[in-house]
Design a protein around this motif. Structure first.
Motif, PDB file in Angstrom:
ATOM      1  N   LYS A   1       0.633  -1.255   0.056  1.00  0.00           N
ATOM      2  CA  LYS A   1      -0.091   0.070   0.004  1.00  0.00           C
ATOM      3  C   LYS A   1       0.897   0.984   0.022  1.00  0.00           C
ATOM      4  O   LYS A   1       1.837   1.240   0.445  1.00  0.00           O
ATOM      5  CB  LYS A   1      -0.834  -0.120   1.180  1.00  0.00           C
ATOM      6  CG  LYS A   1      -2.097  -1.115   1.150  1.00  0.00           C
ATOM      7  CD  LYS A   1      -2.921  -0.916   2.413  1.00  0.00           C
ATOM      8  CE  LYS A   1      -3.938  -2.037   2.578  1.00  0.00           C
ATOM      9  NZ  LYS A   1      -4.662  -2.093   3.887  1.00  0.00           N
TER      10      LYS A   1
ATOM     11  N   ILE B   1      -5.030   6.178   2.770  1.00  0.00           N
ATOM     12  CA  ILE B   1      -5.082   5.433   3.865  1.00  0.00           C
ATOM     13  C   ILE B   1      -5.489   6.098   5.205  1.00  0.00           C
ATOM     14  O   ILE B   1      -5.617   7.238   5.645  1.00  0.00           O
ATOM     15  CB  ILE B   1      -3.393   4.965   4.311  1.00  0.00           C
ATOM     16  CG1 ILE B   1      -2.927   4.015   3.112  1.00  0.00           C
ATOM     17  CG2 ILE B   1      -3.376   4.707   5.725  1.00  0.00           C
ATOM     18  CD1 ILE B   1      -3.589   2.742   3.206  1.00  0.00           C
ATOM     19  N   LYS B   2      -6.426   5.258   6.006  1.00  0.00           N
ATOM     20  CA  LYS B   2      -6.836   5.920   7.298  1.00  0.00           C
ATOM     21  C   LYS B   2      -5.941   5.449   8.157  1.00  0.00           C
ATOM     22  O   LYS B   2      -5.600   4.325   8.808  1.00  0.00           O
ATOM     23  CB  LYS B   2      -8.225   5.180   7.231  1.00  0.00           C
ATOM     24  CG  LYS B   2      -8.975   5.928   8.716  1.00  0.00           C
ATOM     25  CD  LYS B   2     -10.579   5.297   8.732  1.00  0.00           C
ATOM     26  CE  LYS B   2     -11.176   6.085   9.913  1.00  0.00           C
ATOM     27  NZ  LYS B   2     -12.735   5.312   9.955  1.00  0.00           N
TER      28      LYS B   2
ATOM     29  N   GLY C   1     -12.015   0.915  11.306  1.00  0.00           N
ATOM     30  CA  GLY C   1     -11.829   1.089  10.179  1.00  0.00           C
ATOM     31  C   GLY C   1     -10.522   1.617   9.471  1.00  0.00           C
ATOM     32  O   GLY C   1     -10.133   1.825   8.449  1.00  0.00           O
TER      33      GLY C   1
ATOM     34  N   ASP D   1      -6.462   1.847   8.699  1.00  0.00           N
ATOM     35  CA  ASP D   1      -5.563   0.853   8.224  1.00  0.00           C
ATOM     36  C   ASP D   1      -4.160   0.838   9.111  1.00  0.00           C
ATOM     37  O   ASP D   1      -3.423  -0.118   9.138  1.00  0.00           O
ATOM     38  CB  ASP D   1      -5.085   1.350   6.932  1.00  0.00           C
ATOM     39  CG  ASP D   1      -6.352   1.409   5.840  1.00  0.00           C
ATOM     40  OD1 ASP D   1      -6.428   0.553   5.542  1.00  0.00           O
ATOM     41  OD2 ASP D   1      -6.771   2.383   5.588  1.00  0.00           O
TER      42      ASP D   1
ATOM     43  N   LYS E   1      -7.633  -4.972  16.405  1.00  0.00           N
ATOM     44  CA  LYS E   1      -7.678  -5.663  14.980  1.00  0.00           C
ATOM     45  C   LYS E   1      -9.194  -5.748  15.054  1.00  0.00           C
ATOM     46  O   LYS E   1      -9.716  -5.455  13.819  1.00  0.00           O
ATOM     47  CB  LYS E   1      -6.954  -7.007  15.022  1.00  0.00           C
ATOM     48  CG  LYS E   1      -6.937  -7.634  13.535  1.00  0.00           C
ATOM     49  CD  LYS E   1      -6.191  -8.826  13.364  1.00  0.00           C
ATOM     50  CE  LYS E   1      -5.858  -9.384  12.238  1.00  0.00           C
ATOM     51  NZ  LYS E   1      -5.419 -10.664  11.986  1.00  0.00           N
TER      52      LYS E   1
ATOM     53  N   MET F   1     -10.300  -2.268  13.801  1.00  0.00           N
ATOM     54  CA  MET F   1      -9.820  -1.911  12.417  1.00  0.00           C
ATOM     55  C   MET F   1     -10.416  -2.704  11.284  1.00  0.00           C
ATOM     56  O   MET F   1     -10.779  -2.077  10.299  1.00  0.00           O
ATOM     57  CB  MET F   1      -8.245  -1.953  12.263  1.00  0.00           C
ATOM     58  CG  MET F   1      -7.475  -1.186  13.474  1.00  0.00           C
ATOM     59  SD  MET F   1      -5.698  -1.451  13.672  1.00  0.00           S
ATOM     60  CE  MET F   1      -5.359  -0.957  11.960  1.00  0.00           C
ATOM     61  N   GLY F   2     -10.908  -3.876  11.423  1.00  0.00           N
ATOM     62  CA  GLY F   2     -11.269  -4.705  10.424  1.00  0.00           C
ATOM     63  C   GLY F   2     -10.459  -4.921   9.370  1.00  0.00           C
ATOM     64  O   GLY F   2     -10.920  -5.175   8.051  1.00  0.00           O
ATOM     65  N   LYS F   3      -9.047  -5.025   9.467  1.00  0.00           N
ATOM     66  CA  LYS F   3      -8.185  -5.249   8.261  1.00  0.00           C
ATOM     67  C   LYS F   3      -7.343  -6.550   8.598  1.00  0.00           C
ATOM     68  O   LYS F   3      -7.246  -6.972   9.626  1.00  0.00           O
ATOM     69  CB  LYS F   3      -6.941  -4.240   8.352  1.00  0.00           C
ATOM     70  CG  LYS F   3      -7.758  -2.765   7.869  1.00  0.00           C
ATOM     71  CD  LYS F   3      -8.461  -2.690   6.627  1.00  0.00           C
ATOM     72  CE  LYS F   3      -8.924  -1.273   6.184  1.00  0.00           C
ATOM     73  NZ  LYS F   3      -9.876  -0.660   7.155  1.00  0.00           N
ATOM     74  N   LYS F   4      -6.990  -7.343   7.364  1.00  0.00           N
ATOM     75  CA  LYS F   4      -6.454  -8.472   7.626  1.00  0.00           C
ATOM     76  C   LYS F   4      -5.022  -8.296   8.011  1.00  0.00           C
ATOM     77  O   LYS F   4      -4.553  -9.152   8.590  1.00  0.00           O
ATOM     78  CB  LYS F   4      -6.590  -9.314   6.130  1.00  0.00           C
ATOM     79  CG  LYS F   4      -5.995 -10.565   6.233  1.00  0.00           C
ATOM     80  CD  LYS F   4      -5.914 -11.327   4.640  1.00  0.00           C
ATOM     81  CE  LYS F   4      -5.239 -12.535   4.791  1.00  0.00           C
ATOM     82  NZ  LYS F   4      -5.367 -13.157   3.410  1.00  0.00           N
ATOM     83  N   GLN F   5      -4.602  -7.189   7.415  1.00  0.00           N
ATOM     84  CA  GLN F   5      -3.136  -6.998   7.866  1.00  0.00           C
ATOM     85  C   GLN F   5      -3.020  -5.426   8.280  1.00  0.00           C
ATOM     86  O   GLN F   5      -2.541  -4.998   7.507  1.00  0.00           O
ATOM     87  CB  GLN F   5      -2.106  -7.511   6.895  1.00  0.00           C
ATOM     88  CG  GLN F   5      -1.712  -8.783   6.460  1.00  0.00           C
ATOM     89  CD  GLN F   5      -0.538  -9.211   5.457  1.00  0.00           C
ATOM     90  OE1 GLN F   5      -0.675  -8.402   4.452  1.00  0.00           O
ATOM     91  NE2 GLN F   5       0.368  -9.866   5.898  1.00  0.00           N
ATOM     92  N   PRO F   6      -3.482  -5.314   9.645  1.00  0.00           N
ATOM     93  CA  PRO F   6      -3.258  -4.039   9.933  1.00  0.00           C
ATOM     94  C   PRO F   6      -1.963  -3.540  10.440  1.00  0.00           C
ATOM     95  O   PRO F   6      -0.889  -4.443  10.655  1.00  0.00           O
ATOM     96  CB  PRO F   6      -4.317  -3.869  11.247  1.00  0.00           C
ATOM     97  CG  PRO F   6      -4.091  -5.445  11.703  1.00  0.00           C
ATOM     98  CD  PRO F   6      -3.795  -6.234  10.497  1.00  0.00           C
TER      99      PRO F   6
END
Length: 476
Positions: free
Chosen positions: A346, A351-352, A411, A413, A433, A436-441
């Motif tokens: 990324k 990006i957040k 949400g 990143d 995590k 955040m709800g991200k696979k790879q935070p």
């Protein structure tokens, strides 16, 4: 030594009524402690009735502290001295004429560090207010951190011009720099030794009379006014230098793939007679009102000195270089953020980011010159969205600061930790995590708050200051 001033002070008698100009982190606890001392009759706290800080007047007159964060004992002490009728806050500077002694605790930022130009606007206004209402026999003490030479120079000139009186003959003038840290203000004033420097011996003794009653463990250390000014600017400059030294070491450790905290522990373990290894902790940057500018006051004092400086030709001041290193650390946090994002394919744009901590000091609301602001500006310029959370800082000009940590984590990143508030140490990788709800935070730790292994094992991409042993970890 002025026989005239000695006679005036003898006739006037002991200090009974005190004024403190500047109701901030220094002035409020100082005023409360003066008011609590049985030998003093009354203390007036002076605060401008401005739109930004005039609210402090009503709060203080109710015994309420406008300072947020953890400040043990302050609110209770304020309530006691207000209830006893020994402390009042006012915006009427003409009441300075009622006093035996007045102290000035006004911020002295730097307008332009490159040209060594300080911004003494507020301090000059405060000195002028004192001068207009100065009476014979009064003691005037500058507590603000100032360029060496200011007390015997600018301050004296303004006071004499406004009052028509002569310092050292008609009134006493001294510098007694504050030496406090947010979070332990009362303790520091009581227990730290007090540097007191008058423009002559008579002034020094009168200033010592003012501060002795509030000291418990601390003692008076007398010296000249200029030596006192150098003492304060130098002690902060040395601390800034120490921080820069460990920050540079942290950058070295990252480059060599090792843990700066292992190295730090090893260095600190060397003890014995005549051995001192005062190594501090690395971090995301230096903030606050003092360390970010006191080096420049010290440097400016040299330019105003009576002798030319003898120093290696074309060599940069190690103190100014230390400032540059510490100013670089928020940029390094940005660089770590970019590198962490690269690991998951990324770029910063879009990006957040969730920023945890806006204050420069843990468990306080002190957000003066925070390194977090530099980082925020950089990520915004890179096209990121950033939300800030801090449990203590409620307001900051132009910045929305959230009290709800879940709101900023949801949400995101990237989570970046800029302040070591104790609440952040309790956060778990699972909790963060999930929000955040991200696979790879991504998590960037600027204060060694989180356990790298726990977060790495939970699937985070981790980067930390000085953690060369973990910054290139395998991705889960």
């Amino acid at each position: 030594m002025s026989e005239k001033l000695i006679k005036i002070l003898t006739e006037k008698g002991p200090i009974k009524k005190i004024g403190v100009i500047g109701m901030g982190y220094v002035g409020i606890p100082a005023a409360a402690l003066f008011a609590d001392a049985p030998c003093f009759d009354h203390v007036l706290g002076f605060q401008r009735a401005s739109s930004s800080s005039g609210y402090k007047i009503d709060m203080l007159n109710k015994g309420e502290s406008p300072l947020k964060g953890e400040e043990p004992g302050l609110e209770g002490l304020l309530q006691n001295v207000v209830k006893a009728g020994k402390f009042t806050c006012t915006s009427d500077f003409s009441r300075i004429s009622e006093l035996d002694a007045v102290t000035l605790a006004i911020q002295t930022p730097f307008e332009d560090p490159k040209s060594l130009l300080p911004d003494f606007t507020a301090l000059i206004e405060g000195i002028q207010n004192v001068g207009k209402n100065l009476r014979k026999g009064m003691l005037v003490v500058l507590e603000s951190t100032i360029t060496p030479g200011t007390t015997v120079g600018m301050a004296r000139e303004i006071l004499e011009k406004e009052s028509g009186l002569v310092a050292g003959e008609d009134f006493a003038l001294a510098h007694a720099p504050e030496r406090v840290m947010v979070g332990r203000l009362l303790q520091n004033i009581r227990e730290h030794d007090r540097i007191v420097g008058g423009i002559d011996d008579v002034c020094t003794r009168r200033a010592a009379e003012l501060y002795t009653p509030v000291l418990t463990k601390g003692k008076i250390i007398p010296m000249t006014a200029t030596a006192a000014e150098v003492t304060k600017t130098a002690e902060n400059t040395f601390r800034d230098l120490q921080i820069a030294a460990v920050n540079q070491l942290a950058l070295y450790c990252e480059a060599m793939g090792i843990n700066v905290y292992d190295v730090r522990a090893g260095i600190a373990s060397l003890k014995g007679e005549g051995i001192t290894r005062a190594i501090l902790y690395p971090g995301a940057g230096v903030g606050g009102h003092c360390l970010t500018k006191d080096t420049y006051h010290l440097e400016r004092g040299v330019t105003l000195g009576i002798e030319p400086l003898d120093y290696p030709e074309n060599a940069e001041s190690i103190y100014v270089l230390a400032r540059r290193v510490n100013d670089f650390m928020p940029k390094h946090m940005f660089n770590l953020t970019v590198k962490a994002l690269e690991r998951v394919g990324k770029k910063p744009k879009g990006i957040k980011i969730a920023m945890l901590g806006w204050a420069f000091l843990n468990d306080s609301d002190d957000a003066r010159n925070p390194p977090s602001e530099t980082y925020r500006d950089m990520v915004l310029q890179a096209g990121c969205e950033i939300n800030v959370q801090d449990p203590h800082v409620v307001h900051y000009p132009g910045i929305d600061i959230h009290a709800n940590i879940d709101k900023v984590l949801t949400g995101a990143d990237v989570v970046v930790i800029f302040t070591g508030h104790k609440q952040y140490f309790e956060l778990t990788p699972e909790q963060i995590k999930q929000k955040m709800g991200k696979k790879q935070p991504v998590i960037i730790d600027g204060r060694n708050v989180v356990d790298p292994d726990k977060f790495i094992n939970a699937g985070f991409v981790y980067k930390g200051i000085g953690r060369g042993d973990k910054n290139s970890h395998s991705l889960k």
